[in-house]
Enzyme design. Sequence first.
Site, short mmCIF file in Angstrom:
data_model
loop_
_atom_site.label_atom_id
_atom_site.label_comp_id
_atom_site.label_asym_id
_atom_site.label_seq_id
_atom_site.Cartn_x
_atom_site.Cartn_y
_atom_site.Cartn_z
N ARG A 35 0.86 -1.19 0.00
CA ARG A 35 0.00 0.00 0.00
C ARG A 35 0.89 1.23 0.00
NH1 ARG A 35 -4.78 -1.09 4.24
NH2 ARG A 35 -4.35 1.12 4.54
N ALA A 38 4.14 1.34 2.23
CA ALA A 38 5.21 0.48 1.72
C ALA A 38 5.87 1.11 0.49
CB ALA A 38 4.66 -0.90 1.37
N HIS A 39 5.08 1.71 -0.38
CA HIS A 39 5.64 2.39 -1.55
C HIS A 39 6.58 3.51 -1.10
CE1 HIS A 39 2.50 0.29 -3.71
NE2 HIS A 39 2.98 0.74 -4.85
N LYS A 40 6.16 4.27 -0.12
CA LYS A 40 7.00 5.38 0.37
C LYS A 40 8.30 4.85 0.94
CE LYS A 40 7.02 9.51 3.28
NZ LYS A 40 8.41 9.65 3.04
N ILE A 43 10.61 3.75 -1.96
CA ILE A 43 11.16 4.90 -2.69
C ILE A 43 12.18 5.64 -1.85
CG2 ILE A 43 10.52 7.17 -3.61
CD1 ILE A 43 7.96 5.74 -4.71
#
Length: 106
Positions: A35, A38-40, A43
């Site tokens: 979600r 997790a993406h943040k 990155i």
Amino acid sequence: MEKIIKLKTPLDGGVLQSLSSGDIVELTGTILTARDAAHKRLIDAAAKGEALPVDLTNSIIFYAGPCPAKPGHVIGSIAPTTSIRMDCFVEVMFKLGMRAMIGKGE
């Protein structure tokens, strides 16, 4: 009977280029779940030059919202979560190797 296009992860970019909206696709292999948080983290780690905890090369990410696990189970049921929350991460995630995503919304 409609043609079913069978894809196995990790994905082959050439096959993806041949897909069209409305195609029926059968997926096998590993599909990652993540979600927005997790993406943040992924990155941010990449921006710091840190190794990612997963290999995103030619991956599919399922934008999943898990429910709490029942007693004795590792995880509860999983359903797609709204994709728009990940829109700000998509460009960088593609640069990190992601090739497709599954979610709900436009």
